[in-house]
Design an enzyme around this catalytic site. Structure first.
Site, PDB file in Angstrom:
ATOM      1  N   ASN A  13      46.260  76.475 115.491  1.00 26.96           N
ATOM      2  CA  ASN A  13      47.399  76.470 114.381  1.00 26.96           C
ATOM      3  C   ASN A  13      46.822  77.098 112.438  1.00 26.96           C
ATOM      4  O   ASN A  13      45.909  76.950 112.546  1.00 26.96           O
ATOM      5  CB  ASN A  13      47.251  74.706 113.577  1.00 26.96           C
ATOM      6  CG  ASN A  13      48.133  74.136 112.611  1.00 26.96           C
ATOM      7  OD1 ASN A  13      48.720  75.016 112.343  1.00 26.96           O
ATOM      8  ND2 ASN A  13      47.620  72.980 111.823  1.00 26.96           N
ATOM      9  N   TRP A  14      48.479  78.240 112.685  1.00 27.54           N
ATOM     10  CA  TRP A  14      47.756  79.234 111.941  1.00 27.54           C
ATOM     11  C   TRP A  14      48.549  79.177 110.282  1.00 27.54           C
ATOM     12  O   TRP A  14      48.316  79.278 109.767  1.00 27.54           O
ATOM     13  CB  TRP A  14      48.760  80.784 112.330  1.00 27.54           C
ATOM     14  CG  TRP A  14      47.689  81.245 113.570  1.00 27.54           C
ATOM     15  CD1 TRP A  14      46.467  80.830 113.744  1.00 27.54           C
ATOM     16  CD2 TRP A  14      48.498  81.944 114.677  1.00 27.54           C
ATOM     17  NE1 TRP A  14      46.174  81.605 114.958  1.00 27.54           N
ATOM     18  CE2 TRP A  14      47.183  82.440 115.280  1.00 27.54           C
ATOM     19  CE3 TRP A  14      49.450  82.189 114.714  1.00 27.54           C
ATOM     20  CZ2 TRP A  14      47.774  83.452 116.302  1.00 27.54           C
ATOM     21  CZ3 TRP A  14      50.056  83.431 115.493  1.00 27.54           C
ATOM     22  CH2 TRP A  14      48.457  83.346 116.487  1.00 27.54           C
ATOM     23  N   LYS A  15      48.427  77.466 110.374  1.00 23.19           N
ATOM     24  CA  LYS A  15      49.411  76.775 109.210  1.00 23.19           C
ATOM     25  C   LYS A  15      49.749  77.847 108.365  1.00 23.19           C
ATOM     26  O   LYS A  15      50.841  78.526 108.768  1.00 23.19           O
ATOM     27  CB  LYS A  15      47.842  76.763 108.186  1.00 23.19           C
ATOM     28  CG  LYS A  15      46.571  75.337 109.028  1.00 23.19           C
ATOM     29  CD  LYS A  15      45.999  75.055 108.402  1.00 23.19           C
ATOM     30  CE  LYS A  15      44.596  73.631 109.535  1.00 23.19           C
ATOM     31  NZ  LYS A  15      44.186  72.969 108.670  1.00 23.19           N
ATOM     32  N   HIS A 100      50.620  65.916 111.389  1.00 22.38           N
ATOM     33  CA  HIS A 100      49.358  67.080 110.493  1.00 22.38           C
ATOM     34  C   HIS A 100      48.806  66.206 108.887  1.00 22.38           C
ATOM     35  O   HIS A 100      50.102  65.537 108.719  1.00 22.38           O
ATOM     36  CB  HIS A 100      49.847  68.515 110.692  1.00 22.38           C
ATOM     37  CG  HIS A 100      48.244  69.007 110.530  1.00 22.38           C
ATOM     38  ND1 HIS A 100      47.609  68.677 109.175  1.00 22.38           N
ATOM     39  CD2 HIS A 100      47.247  69.607 111.214  1.00 22.38           C
ATOM     40  CE1 HIS A 100      46.092  69.691 109.406  1.00 22.38           C
ATOM     41  NE2 HIS A 100      46.373  70.310 111.082  1.00 22.38           N
ATOM     42  N   GLU A 102      47.572  67.130 106.539  1.00 17.48           N
ATOM     43  CA  GLU A 102      47.832  68.057 106.006  1.00 17.48           C
ATOM     44  C   GLU A 102      49.346  67.362 105.170  1.00 17.48           C
ATOM     45  O   GLU A 102      49.682  67.822 104.051  1.00 17.48           O
ATOM     46  CB  GLU A 102      47.804  69.535 106.067  1.00 17.48           C
ATOM     47  CG  GLU A 102      46.606  70.236 105.637  1.00 17.48           C
ATOM     48  CD  GLU A 102      45.894  71.061 106.237  1.00 17.48           C
ATOM     49  OE1 GLU A 102      46.955  71.679 107.591  1.00 17.48           O
ATOM     50  OE2 GLU A 102      45.249  71.186 106.808  1.00 17.48           O
ATOM     51  N   GLU A 172      41.321  64.445 114.506  1.00 21.64           N
ATOM     52  CA  GLU A 172      41.538  65.147 113.709  1.00 21.64           C
ATOM     53  C   GLU A 172      40.697  64.615 112.593  1.00 21.64           C
ATOM     54  O   GLU A 172      42.365  64.369 111.161  1.00 21.64           O
ATOM     55  CB  GLU A 172      42.286  66.856 113.362  1.00 21.64           C
ATOM     56  CG  GLU A 172      43.579  66.959 114.670  1.00 21.64           C
ATOM     57  CD  GLU A 172      43.625  68.341 113.589  1.00 21.64           C
ATOM     58  OE1 GLU A 172      43.089  68.978 114.208  1.00 21.64           O
ATOM     59  OE2 GLU A 172      45.216  68.222 112.763  1.00 21.64           O
ATOM     60  N   GLY A 178      38.697  71.923 107.812  1.00 18.78           N
ATOM     61  CA  GLY A 178      38.405  73.262 107.456  1.00 18.78           C
ATOM     62  C   GLY A 178      36.969  72.937 106.672  1.00 18.78           C
ATOM     63  O   GLY A 178      36.854  73.713 105.152  1.00 18.78           O
ATOM     64  N   SER A 219      37.243  71.885 112.209  1.00 18.84           N
ATOM     65  CA  SER A 219      35.958  72.701 112.371  1.00 18.84           C
ATOM     66  C   SER A 219      35.604  72.971 113.567  1.00 18.84           C
ATOM     67  O   SER A 219      33.888  73.471 113.971  1.00 18.84           O
ATOM     68  CB  SER A 219      35.505  72.414 111.316  1.00 18.84           C
ATOM     69  OG  SER A 219      35.614  72.170 110.503  1.00 18.84           O
ATOM     70  N   GLY A 240      42.091  75.572 113.520  1.00 17.21           N
ATOM     71  CA  GLY A 240      42.782  76.143 112.445  1.00 17.21           C
ATOM     72  C   GLY A 240      41.760  77.536 112.107  1.00 17.21           C
ATOM     73  O   GLY A 240      42.222  78.597 112.602  1.00 17.21           O
TER      74      GLY A 240
END
Ligand code: PGA
Length: 257
Positions: A13-15, A100, A102, A172, A178, A219, A240
């Site tokens: 997931n490159w966000k 997600h 975020e 998650e 992160g 992570s 990520g």
């Protein structure tokens, strides 16, 4: 949890971390590195929307799959700024991240929105990757299991699955994303057990066994990836930060395989 595809699943997931040009560079390097080995994992790349078509072109001769980071819950119509499942399919997308943390946090995505997105993915032939997990406060209040349970139940309430339809649930823990410090395997496996029990409440044993798999995200790097992809109750990872560098991502793929 299922045997439709026994290879561990790795979703990158490159966000919103890369320019389109950076994404293209990264995928070119990745395809070059991966060409020399047979991938022991099923790899899914989730670039930002504007890079999807570029990535599709770059991976067309590989067995790497394409994922999107979100989707809208209607297929066409007056929904300014949203992305339809039909367009994602047109661009070659197979997997879609839904809910997600975020998006739940910054975009205020609600449980009903997530539920509609899951339903639409299934109707339109996309594989939803439903992200669930507790915040630190929820965990500290002893509500981890309840939160995960409710998120799964709400996302999938009333869903009927045909034999070919697949659903991924990604556990998650929000506070770990992160942070550089994943939870340990037994913590993630315990949450996966809660997820599984919520699924058994909703669906037949056969559907839970055949149509679902549970993965872990938060992570993940090459030091812990193998644990979460070992193929018992957890059979893959959502990565990520560590997926933004080809060397790290290739290390993760090799570790898991
Ligand atoms: P991370 O992100 O690997 O950087 O913790 C995971 C995710 O948000 O899916």
């Amino acid at each position: 949890m299922n045997d439709i595809n026994p290879r561990p699943l790795i979703i990158a997931n490159w966000k919103m971390n890369l320019l389109v040009a950076d994404t293209v560079k990264l995928v070119k390097l990745l395809v070059k590195s991966a060409a020399h080995e047979s991938l022991a994992a099923e790899l899914v790349l989730c670039p930002a929307f504007p890079a999807l078509a570029h990535v599709k072109e770059l991976i067309k001769k590989t067995d790497i799959a394409l994922g999107a980071q979100d989707v809208f819950w209607k297929n066409m119509g007056p929904y300014t700024g949203e992305i339809s499942p039909a367009v994602l399919k047109e661009l070659g997308v197979t997997y879609v991240l839904v809910g997600h943390s975020e998006r739940r946090n910054y975009l205020k995505e609600t449980e009903p929105m997530i539920h509609h997105k899951v339903l639409t993915c299934l109707t339109e032939g996309l594989i939803p990757v439903i992200c669930v997990g507790e915040t630190l406060t929820e965990r500290q209040q002893g509500n981890k299991d309840l939160v995960v349970w409710q998120q799964v139940k709400s996302a999938l309430a009333g869903v009927q699955l045909a034999a070919h339809q697949r659903v991924i649930i990604a556990y998650e823990p929000v506070w770990v994303i992160g942070s550089g410090q994943a939870v340990n395997y037994s913590d993630a496996a315990q949450a996966a057990q809660v997820i599984k029990e919520a699924l058994f409440d909703l669906l037949s044993t056969k559907a839970v066994t055949d149509n679902f798999r549970i993965i872990y995200g938060g992570s993940v790097d090459s030091s812990n990836a193998r644990d979460f992809a070992r193929g018992d109750i957890l059979s893959g990872i959502l990565v990520g930060s560590a997926s933004l560098r080809v060397a790290q991502l290739m290390n993760i793929i090799r570790t898991v395989g």
